[in-house]
Design a protein around this motif. Sequence first.
Motif, PDB file in Angstrom:
ATOM      1  N   UNK A  39      -5.373  -2.625  -6.540  1.00  0.00           N
ATOM      2  CA  UNK A  39      -5.325  -3.407  -5.313  1.00  0.00           C
ATOM      3  C   UNK A  39      -4.953  -4.842  -5.638  1.00  0.00           C
ATOM      4  N   UNK A  40      -4.411  -5.567  -4.652  1.00  0.00           N
ATOM      5  CA  UNK A  40      -4.029  -6.965  -4.884  1.00  0.00           C
ATOM      6  C   UNK A  40      -5.247  -7.847  -5.081  1.00  0.00           C
ATOM      7  N   UNK A  41      -5.027  -9.070  -5.512  1.00  0.00           N
ATOM      8  CA  UNK A  41      -6.136  -9.992  -5.750  1.00  0.00           C
ATOM      9  C   UNK A  41      -6.775 -10.411  -4.433  1.00  0.00           C
ATOM     10  N   UNK A  42      -8.059 -10.696  -4.493  1.00  0.00           N
ATOM     11  CA  UNK A  42      -8.773 -11.218  -3.331  1.00  0.00           C
ATOM     12  C   UNK A  42      -9.299 -10.185  -2.363  1.00  0.00           C
ATOM     13  N   UNK A  76       0.833  -1.207   0.000  1.00  0.00           N
ATOM     14  CA  UNK A  76       0.000   0.000   0.000  1.00  0.00           C
ATOM     15  C   UNK A  76       0.865   1.254   0.000  1.00  0.00           C
ATOM     16  N   UNK A  77       1.897   1.278   0.843  1.00  0.00           N
ATOM     17  CA  UNK A  77       2.762   2.451   0.917  1.00  0.00           C
ATOM     18  C   UNK A  77       3.540   2.652  -0.380  1.00  0.00           C
ATOM     19  N   UNK A  78       3.932   1.568  -1.028  1.00  0.00           N
ATOM     20  CA  UNK A  78       4.593   1.663  -2.335  1.00  0.00           C
ATOM     21  C   UNK A  78       3.650   2.312  -3.350  1.00  0.00           C
ATOM     22  N   UNK A  79       2.399   1.864  -3.345  1.00  0.00           N
ATOM     23  CA  UNK A  79       1.439   2.402  -4.300  1.00  0.00           C
ATOM     24  C   UNK A  79       1.208   3.892  -4.063  1.00  0.00           C
ATOM     25  N   UNK A 115      -8.103   5.700  -0.432  1.00  0.00           N
ATOM     26  CA  UNK A 115      -7.832   4.372   0.120  1.00  0.00           C
ATOM     27  C   UNK A 115      -9.133   3.759   0.593  1.00  0.00           C
ATOM     28  N   UNK A 116      -9.382   2.516   0.202  1.00  0.00           N
ATOM     29  CA  UNK A 116     -10.577   1.806   0.656  1.00  0.00           C
ATOM     30  C   UNK A 116     -10.179   0.511   1.341  1.00  0.00           C
TER      31      UNK A 116
END
Length: 292
Positions: free
Chosen positions: A164-167, A94-97, A110-111
């Motif tokens: 966002x990542x998967x899942x 998240x911080x990288x993004x 951010x959600x």
Amino acid sequence: MKGKIIKGIAGFYYVYSKHSIYECKAKGIFRNQKVKPLVGDDVEISILDEEEKTGSIDEILTRRTELIRPAVANVDQTLVVFAAASPDPNFNLLDRFLLMMEKQNVPTIICFNKMELVEKTKISEYQRIYEKTEHPVIVASTYEEHGMDRIYEVLEGKTTALAGPSGVGKSSIMNKLNPDANMDVGVISRKIERGKHTTRHSEMIPIGENTYLLDTPGFSSIYFYDMEAEDLKQYYREFEQYEPYCKFRGCNHIGEKDCGIKQAVDEGQISRSRYENYRLFYEELKDKKKYG
């Protein structure tokens, strides 16, 4: 006729215009000018076959914005989604993004989804940490249909990259924002996914009047580019108010003594996880410069 490129694969561009999808090729002049159409581009097209919905891109209209990663145009903001649990949020990712978007001057919302899976104290902690970054934070549950109105409110009238990542529930959010698949989306999916054009690429979905969501793949790893270690601190907004308390001018908040940032971390004013990620990113950028 004007339209918007919602997907591009192998030289074919799918243009959304007047509730129809046209499969288009770009004129050779763009290649000669070394200009590549991007998903999100507003374009002028000529219809070649109305029945088959094929056309030609004649002109790329002026871009308001252009992202490098992902390579898309005219994005107003990003909505980055993480699950509150199952899977647990990866704060390093998240911080990288957030850093990547800050570098490209793109506002980020951010959600935290799946709020029903954790205690309220836990979700409040996530909110407290990330509200200090000055990014809006939305807590949601697609299962309980909580927060959907707030999400639509921040998306309305804008083009938003969904990441966002998967899942984590991005597809569920997309479906909730598209009542009855919005009919248009069904047409889009059938036309885009047919035949050879099934590779996973960025795809833009209309969810309302002048409102688009761009689904962006390839989120599992994010590497920094075009950034110096010494510049990293300027992208941590919560550092700013404590930097006057650093003893040394130009303090990088790593090994220096009498550092206002490290003191704020010890006192709980700045999230320790955010600071530890800052240290990791700083060393990563230093190593890249050393061995790059």
